[in-house]
Design a protein around this motif. Structure first.
Motif, PDB file in Angstrom:
ATOM      1  N   UNK A  19      82.420  78.819  29.794  1.00 14.69           N
ATOM      2  CA  UNK A  19      83.469  79.803  29.534  1.00 14.69           C
ATOM      3  C   UNK A  19      83.023  81.189  29.979  1.00 14.69           C
ATOM      4  N   UNK A  20      84.000  81.958  30.490  1.00  9.40           N
ATOM      5  CA  UNK A  20      83.712  83.321  30.941  1.00  9.40           C
ATOM      6  C   UNK A  20      84.840  84.293  30.638  1.00  9.40           C
ATOM      7  N   UNK A  21      85.818  83.870  29.893  1.00  7.41           N
ATOM      8  CA  UNK A  21      86.917  84.752  29.536  1.00  7.41           C
ATOM      9  C   UNK A  21      88.105  84.698  30.470  1.00  7.41           C
ATOM     10  N   UNK A  22      88.022  83.939  31.547  1.00  6.71           N
ATOM     11  CA  UNK A  22      89.116  83.853  32.516  1.00  6.71           C
ATOM     12  C   UNK A  22      90.156  82.826  32.053  1.00  6.71           C
ATOM     13  N   UNK A  23      91.315  82.856  32.715  1.00 11.88           N
ATOM     14  CA  UNK A  23      92.367  81.879  32.414  1.00 11.88           C
ATOM     15  C   UNK A  23      91.897  80.465  32.709  1.00 11.88           C
ATOM     16  N   UNK A  24      91.115  80.281  33.793  1.00  7.72           N
ATOM     17  CA  UNK A  24      90.655  78.925  34.103  1.00  7.72           C
ATOM     18  C   UNK A  24      89.625  78.446  33.097  1.00  7.72           C
ATOM     19  N   UNK A  25      88.796  79.341  32.571  1.00  4.74           N
ATOM     20  CA  UNK A  25      87.835  78.869  31.567  1.00  4.74           C
ATOM     21  C   UNK A  25      88.546  78.576  30.250  1.00  4.74           C
ATOM     22  N   UNK A  26      89.624  79.297  29.943  1.00  2.00           N
ATOM     23  CA  UNK A  26      90.416  78.990  28.754  1.00  2.00           C
ATOM     24  C   UNK A  26      91.076  77.616  28.911  1.00  2.00           C
ATOM     25  N   UNK A  27      91.615  77.338  30.101  1.00  6.55           N
ATOM     26  CA  UNK A  27      92.215  76.025  30.361  1.00  6.55           C
ATOM     27  C   UNK A  27      91.163  74.933  30.283  1.00  6.55           C
ATOM     28  N   UNK A  28      89.966  75.199  30.802  1.00  6.16           N
ATOM     29  CA  UNK A  28      88.872  74.225  30.735  1.00  6.16           C
ATOM     30  C   UNK A  28      88.482  73.962  29.284  1.00  6.16           C
ATOM     31  N   UNK A  29      88.434  75.003  28.474  1.00  8.47           N
ATOM     32  CA  UNK A  29      88.096  74.839  27.057  1.00  8.47           C
ATOM     33  C   UNK A  29      89.157  74.006  26.340  1.00  8.47           C
ATOM     34  N   UNK A  30      90.424  74.295  26.589  1.00 12.50           N
ATOM     35  CA  UNK A  30      91.488  73.501  25.954  1.00 12.50           C
ATOM     36  C   UNK A  30      91.409  72.041  26.398  1.00 12.50           C
ATOM     37  N   UNK A  31      91.145  71.790  27.690  1.00 14.91           N
ATOM     38  CA  UNK A  31      91.029  70.424  28.196  1.00 14.91           C
ATOM     39  C   UNK A  31      89.846  69.729  27.534  1.00 14.91           C
ATOM     40  N   UNK A  32      88.722  70.435  27.427  1.00 21.41           N
ATOM     41  CA  UNK A  32      87.520  69.854  26.814  1.00 21.41           C
ATOM     42  C   UNK A  32      87.759  69.497  25.351  1.00 21.41           C
ATOM     43  N   UNK A  33      88.478  70.342  24.636  1.00 18.08           N
ATOM     44  CA  UNK A  33      88.785  70.058  23.229  1.00 18.08           C
ATOM     45  C   UNK A  33      89.661  68.814  23.123  1.00 18.08           C
ATOM     46  N   UNK A  34      90.652  68.689  23.983  1.00 16.95           N
ATOM     47  CA  UNK A  34      91.514  67.495  23.952  1.00 16.95           C
ATOM     48  C   UNK A  34      90.705  66.239  24.259  1.00 16.95           C
ATOM     49  N   UNK A  35      89.826  66.316  25.246  1.00 18.46           N
ATOM     50  CA  UNK A  35      88.976  65.171  25.597  1.00 18.46           C
ATOM     51  C   UNK A  35      88.034  64.817  24.446  1.00 18.46           C
ATOM     52  N   UNK A  36      87.430  65.824  23.855  1.00 14.37           N
ATOM     53  CA  UNK A  36      86.506  65.584  22.741  1.00 14.37           C
ATOM     54  C   UNK A  36      87.236  64.998  21.538  1.00 14.37           C
ATOM     55  N   UNK A  37      88.435  65.468  21.267  1.00 18.38           N
ATOM     56  CA  UNK A  37      89.216  64.936  20.148  1.00 18.38           C
ATOM     57  C   UNK A  37      89.555  63.469  20.378  1.00 18.38           C
ATOM     58  N   UNK A  38      89.876  63.114  21.614  1.00 16.26           N
ATOM     59  CA  UNK A  38      90.240  61.732  21.934  1.00 16.26           C
ATOM     60  C   UNK A  38      89.051  60.782  21.868  1.00 16.26           C
ATOM     61  N   UNK A  39      87.845  61.303  22.053  1.00 19.22           N
ATOM     62  CA  UNK A  39      86.653  60.443  22.085  1.00 19.22           C
ATOM     63  C   UNK A  39      85.725  60.653  20.895  1.00 19.22           C
ATOM     64  N   UNK A  40      86.136  61.480  19.943  1.00 20.87           N
ATOM     65  CA  UNK A  40      85.329  61.694  18.747  1.00 20.87           C
ATOM     66  C   UNK A  40      84.062  62.505  19.006  1.00 20.87           C
ATOM     67  N   UNK A  41      84.077  63.316  20.029  1.00 22.14           N
ATOM     68  CA  UNK A  41      82.901  64.123  20.371  1.00 22.14           C
ATOM     69  C   UNK A  41      83.112  65.568  19.926  1.00 22.14           C
ATOM     70  N   UNK A  42      82.068  66.348  20.066  1.00 23.86           N
ATOM     71  CA  UNK A  42      82.156  67.777  19.802  1.00 23.86           C
ATOM     72  C   UNK A  42      82.141  68.515  21.131  1.00 23.86           C
ATOM     73  N   UNK A  43      82.573  69.765  21.102  1.00 23.54           N
ATOM     74  CA  UNK A  43      82.584  70.612  22.286  1.00 23.54           C
ATOM     75  C   UNK A  43      81.506  71.674  22.132  1.00 23.54           C
ATOM     76  N   UNK A  44      80.780  71.883  23.191  1.00 19.89           N
ATOM     77  CA  UNK A  44      79.801  72.967  23.248  1.00 19.89           C
ATOM     78  C   UNK A  44      80.280  73.942  24.318  1.00 19.89           C
ATOM     79  N   UNK A  45      80.817  75.096  23.888  1.00 18.35           N
ATOM     80  CA  UNK A  45      81.315  76.128  24.803  1.00 18.35           C
ATOM     81  C   UNK A  45      80.144  77.033  25.158  1.00 18.35           C
ATOM     82  N   UNK A  46      79.718  77.001  26.419  1.00 22.10           N
ATOM     83  CA  UNK A  46      78.537  77.739  26.864  1.00 22.10           C
ATOM     84  C   UNK A  46      78.953  78.940  27.708  1.00 22.10           C
ATOM     85  N   UNK A  47      78.462  80.107  27.316  1.00 23.37           N
ATOM     86  CA  UNK A  47      78.644  81.323  28.098  1.00 23.37           C
ATOM     87  C   UNK A  47      77.265  81.878  28.405  1.00 23.37           C
TER      88      UNK A  47
END
Length: 173
Positions: A19-47
């Protein structure tokens, strides 16, 4: 084959997202959260960030721990503003000092997936993916998902970067 043959594996290594604060990193974070929720994983947002001494008008250099704390607050705010208070999967915000590509490649060693937003800057492959994305594609230890500016609704406009305060130098990633 039954439906259970296609059931996602629950738990396991985290989904890492840069993540870097851009619109694409926000979209990537939302996508990662959806993927993690579907697979029972956690998200690690790295800046990632690099310390560049910031001098105020009085000539005082901001101490590294104060600058790191500002970046940490900005990262926490960005994550909270992007995915809300109850994101659907646990999200851990990690601020790493150093080169963004190196930090993300290192994080990929313990990840199930690395998710990145592409800004579409640079030359050749970097023109399509961005220099950090291109390096991660070559060096990551796990599968990499790239979220394009078009998917993020960015339409090739660049984000302002994740900044703790106006006087804080440069974007984190």
């Amino acid at each position: 084959m039954t439906d259970s043959d296609f059931a996602p594996v629950q738990g396991g290594p985290p989904v890492v997202v840069g993540v870097d604060g851009s619109a694409t990193s926000a979209a990537a974070l939302r996508w990662a959260v959806a993927e993690a929720a579907a697979t029972g994983r956690v998200v690690r947002a790295v800046a990632a960030w690099t310390y560049v001494p910031a001098v105020d008008p009085g000539g005082v250099v901001a101490p590294i721990d104060e600058v790191a704390a500002m970046h940490g607050r900005a990262l926490d705010d960005f994550v909270r503003e992007t995915v809300g208070e109850r994101p659907g999967a646990p999200v851990r915000a990690d601020l790493v000092e150093g080169d963004p590509a190196d930090a993300l490649v290192k994080a990929s060693a313990e990840a199930s997936l690395l998710v990145l937003g592409s800004h579409g800057r640079g030359r050749l492959l970097s023109a399509l993916l961005g220099s950090v994305s291109a390096q991660c594609l070559r060096r990551a230890a796990c599968p990499v998902v790239i979220i394009s500016p078009e998917v993020a609704g960015e339409k090739h406009e660049h984000g302002t970067g994740l900044r703790a305060a106006a006087e804080t130098p440069g974007p984190l990633l």
